[in-house]
Design a protein around this motif. Structure first.
Motif, PDB file in Angstrom:
ATOM      1  N   LEU A 175       0.817  -1.213   0.000  1.00  0.00           N
ATOM      2  CA  LEU A 175       0.000   0.000   0.000  1.00  0.00           C
ATOM      3  C   LEU A 175       0.852   1.265   0.000  1.00  0.00           C
ATOM      4  O   LEU A 175       0.343   2.367  -0.209  1.00  0.00           O
ATOM      5  CB  LEU A 175      -0.933   0.021   1.217  1.00  0.00           C
ATOM      6  CG  LEU A 175      -2.123  -0.938   1.176  1.00  0.00           C
ATOM      7  CD1 LEU A 175      -2.789  -1.018   2.555  1.00  0.00           C
ATOM      8  CD2 LEU A 175      -3.152  -0.480   0.140  1.00  0.00           C
ATOM      9  N   GLY A 176       2.153   1.114   0.240  1.00  0.00           N
ATOM     10  CA  GLY A 176       3.054   2.262   0.265  1.00  0.00           C
ATOM     11  C   GLY A 176       3.166   2.915   1.619  1.00  0.00           C
ATOM     12  O   GLY A 176       3.548   4.083   1.729  1.00  0.00           O
ATOM     13  N   ILE A 177       2.875   2.147   2.692  1.00  0.00           N
ATOM     14  CA  ILE A 177       2.918   2.666   4.057  1.00  0.00           C
ATOM     15  C   ILE A 177       4.030   1.942   4.811  1.00  0.00           C
ATOM     16  O   ILE A 177       4.076   0.703   4.830  1.00  0.00           O
ATOM     17  CB  ILE A 177       1.564   2.459   4.764  1.00  0.00           C
ATOM     18  CG1 ILE A 177       0.479   3.251   4.016  1.00  0.00           C
ATOM     19  CG2 ILE A 177       1.631   2.888   6.227  1.00  0.00           C
ATOM     20  CD1 ILE A 177      -0.933   2.971   4.493  1.00  0.00           C
ATOM     21  N   VAL A 178       4.922   2.706   5.434  1.00  0.00           N
ATOM     22  CA  VAL A 178       6.086   2.121   6.112  1.00  0.00           C
ATOM     23  C   VAL A 178       5.636   1.148   7.202  1.00  0.00           C
ATOM     24  O   VAL A 178       4.927   1.542   8.130  1.00  0.00           O
ATOM     25  CB  VAL A 178       6.964   3.224   6.735  1.00  0.00           C
ATOM     26  CG1 VAL A 178       8.143   2.596   7.484  1.00  0.00           C
ATOM     27  CG2 VAL A 178       7.468   4.182   5.667  1.00  0.00           C
ATOM     28  N   PRO A 179       6.040  -0.139   7.124  1.00  0.00           N
ATOM     29  CA  PRO A 179       5.619  -1.085   8.146  1.00  0.00           C
ATOM     30  C   PRO A 179       6.497  -1.111   9.389  1.00  0.00           C
ATOM     31  O   PRO A 179       6.046  -1.484  10.463  1.00  0.00           O
ATOM     32  CB  PRO A 179       5.673  -2.434   7.414  1.00  0.00           C
ATOM     33  CG  PRO A 179       6.693  -2.256   6.347  1.00  0.00           C
ATOM     34  CD  PRO A 179       6.696  -0.799   5.990  1.00  0.00           C
ATOM     35  N   LYS A 274       9.776   9.536 -13.106  1.00  0.00           N
ATOM     36  CA  LYS A 274       8.487   8.975 -13.507  1.00  0.00           C
ATOM     37  C   LYS A 274       8.427   7.608 -12.849  1.00  0.00           C
ATOM     38  O   LYS A 274       9.401   6.852 -12.876  1.00  0.00           O
ATOM     39  CB  LYS A 274       8.363   8.867 -15.028  1.00  0.00           C
ATOM     40  CG  LYS A 274       8.130  10.201 -15.721  1.00  0.00           C
ATOM     41  CD  LYS A 274       7.861  10.000 -17.204  1.00  0.00           C
ATOM     42  CE  LYS A 274       7.511  11.328 -17.886  1.00  0.00           C
ATOM     43  NZ  LYS A 274       8.574  12.315 -17.758  1.00  0.00           N
ATOM     44  N   SER A 275       7.296   7.284 -12.247  1.00  0.00           N
ATOM     45  CA  SER A 275       7.234   6.100 -11.400  1.00  0.00           C
ATOM     46  C   SER A 275       7.390   4.788 -12.173  1.00  0.00           C
ATOM     47  O   SER A 275       7.625   3.748 -11.575  1.00  0.00           O
ATOM     48  CB  SER A 275       5.923   6.079 -10.615  1.00  0.00           C
ATOM     49  OG  SER A 275       4.812   6.082 -11.492  1.00  0.00           O
ATOM     50  N   ASN A 276       7.284   4.825 -13.504  1.00  0.00           N
ATOM     51  CA  ASN A 276       7.391   3.572 -14.266  1.00  0.00           C
ATOM     52  C   ASN A 276       8.805   3.342 -14.802  1.00  0.00           C
ATOM     53  O   ASN A 276       9.035   2.426 -15.584  1.00  0.00           O
ATOM     54  CB  ASN A 276       6.392   3.576 -15.439  1.00  0.00           C
ATOM     55  CG  ASN A 276       6.615   4.745 -16.394  1.00  0.00           C
ATOM     56  OD1 ASN A 276       7.330   5.689 -16.072  1.00  0.00           O
ATOM     57  ND2 ASN A 276       6.005   4.673 -17.559  1.00  0.00           N
ATOM     58  N   PRO A 291       2.158   5.153  -4.603  1.00  0.00           N
ATOM     59  CA  PRO A 291       0.884   4.634  -4.110  1.00  0.00           C
ATOM     60  C   PRO A 291      -0.308   5.352  -4.751  1.00  0.00           C
ATOM     61  O   PRO A 291      -0.229   6.547  -5.053  1.00  0.00           O
ATOM     62  CB  PRO A 291       0.947   4.915  -2.601  1.00  0.00           C
ATOM     63  CG  PRO A 291       2.402   5.008  -2.288  1.00  0.00           C
ATOM     64  CD  PRO A 291       3.033   5.630  -3.501  1.00  0.00           C
ATOM     65  N   LYS A 292      -1.415   4.625  -4.921  1.00  0.00           N
ATOM     66  CA  LYS A 292      -2.594   5.202  -5.541  1.00  0.00           C
ATOM     67  C   LYS A 292      -3.168   6.375  -4.765  1.00  0.00           C
ATOM     68  O   LYS A 292      -3.808   7.257  -5.335  1.00  0.00           O
ATOM     69  CB  LYS A 292      -3.670   4.112  -5.697  1.00  0.00           C
ATOM     70  CG  LYS A 292      -3.300   3.010  -6.671  1.00  0.00           C
ATOM     71  CD  LYS A 292      -4.374   1.956  -6.738  1.00  0.00           C
ATOM     72  CE  LYS A 292      -3.992   0.818  -7.702  1.00  0.00           C
ATOM     73  NZ  LYS A 292      -5.027  -0.248  -7.744  1.00  0.00           N
TER      74      LYS A 292
END
Length: 296
Positions: A175-179, A274-276, A291-292
């Protein structure tokens, strides 16, 4: 419905109570303590006076005080920091990590419980213990704070079965959240660069708090040009604080070099980002994921 539960043994619980507890926290943290009730919990951060990231935690109203659900590696220093700010405030700060534990389980399981709502931070009680929907992103499910002595009986009553914590880390990272590994971020970037606004951790309408001036300036003057973003190592290995390049132009640096869950501070407004695309460090090839829930 997913009946897995993750016992988050890497989390710690501080408890702040006393007649000044509410005002004490309001003057320190990035979120508005007045919006936290028995029915609503929040995510928040404690910054340096310059607005740099120090600590992040959930704030949960419980009885006559507030739980702070934080990463265990940060708990001792957070406890000390709060005591430094305490001065003459009429509060008690306890570390209850040996008595209480945090567990996480599926959102749909939470929504099947009485009075549960699909609202960020929505909080209900199960046998007097708080359960709340993750205020950062509901896809991370719900969190239950419970006394260790009651843990397994309550999990049985809820129909939950213990699962591998790595699955929780993976979901958070996806999800793009630091665990985890939050200490690697301390003093390395501004709190707002940690995506605290998008994670519902900053209230820009509340009064002063530690680090508020720079946080507000970056927001109001549209000065945000770097963000903490998840990385994927394609090959090689990464090292902490090393630069990230594209076309020999530096567009960021590694902050968390965990090979499974790495994050970097990225100049997302740079023409070379660019993220890609694929990017390079000294000893690796990497991708940067956007992340979206982040709009740029």
């Amino acid at each position: 419905m997913n009946n897995s539960v993750y016992i988050l043994e890497d989390r710690a619980l501080l408890y702040i109570s006393g007649e000044d507890a509410q005002s004490f926290l309001q003057n320190l943290i990035t979120n508005d303590i007045n919006k936290i009730t028995e029915n609503k919990s929040s995510f928040a951060s404690l910054l340096t006076p310059q607005g740099k990231f120090l600590y992040e935690f959930f704030v949960i109203k419980h009885k006559l005080g507030y739980f702070l659900d934080c990463e265990k590696s940060q708990a001792e220093n957070l406890f000390k920091q709060l005591n430094i700010y305490k001065i003459r405030s009429k509060i008690d700060i306890l570390n209850l990590s040996n008595e209480f534990v945090v567990v996480s389980f599926d959102k749909n399981k939470f929504l099947s419980l009485d009075e549960a709502k699909e609202e960020p931070g929505n909080t209900i009680k199960f046998r007097e213990d708080p359960i709340f929907l993750d205020p950062r992103n509901s896809e991370l499910g719900a969190r239950l704070i419970i006394n260790l002595e009651k843990l397994y009986l309550s999990l049985k009553k809820l129909g939950l079965k213990d699962d591998n914590i790595e699955k929780y880390y993976e979901k958070s990272f996806d999800l793009g959240i630091v665990p985890k590994n939050l200490n690697d971020l301390q003093n390395k970037l501004f709190g707002i660069e940690c995506n605290l606004e998008e994670l519902n951790a900053i209230d820009f309408k509340k009064g002063c708090y530690v680090g508020q001036e720079n946080t507000a300036r970056i927001k109001l003057k549209d000065k945000l040009s770097k963000r903490l973003l998840p990385l994927k190592v394609i090959d090689g290995y990464i090292e902490k604080d090393e630069p990230i390049f594209h076309n020999e132009k530096e567009i960021g640096k590694i902050l968390i070099n965990d090979q499974k869950y790495p994050f970097g501070l990225i100049k997302f407004k740079d023409d070379n980002f660019k993220s890609n695309l694929k990017f390079k460090t000294k000893n690796s090839s990497i991708e940067i994921n956007l992340p979206k829930w982040i709009k740029i």
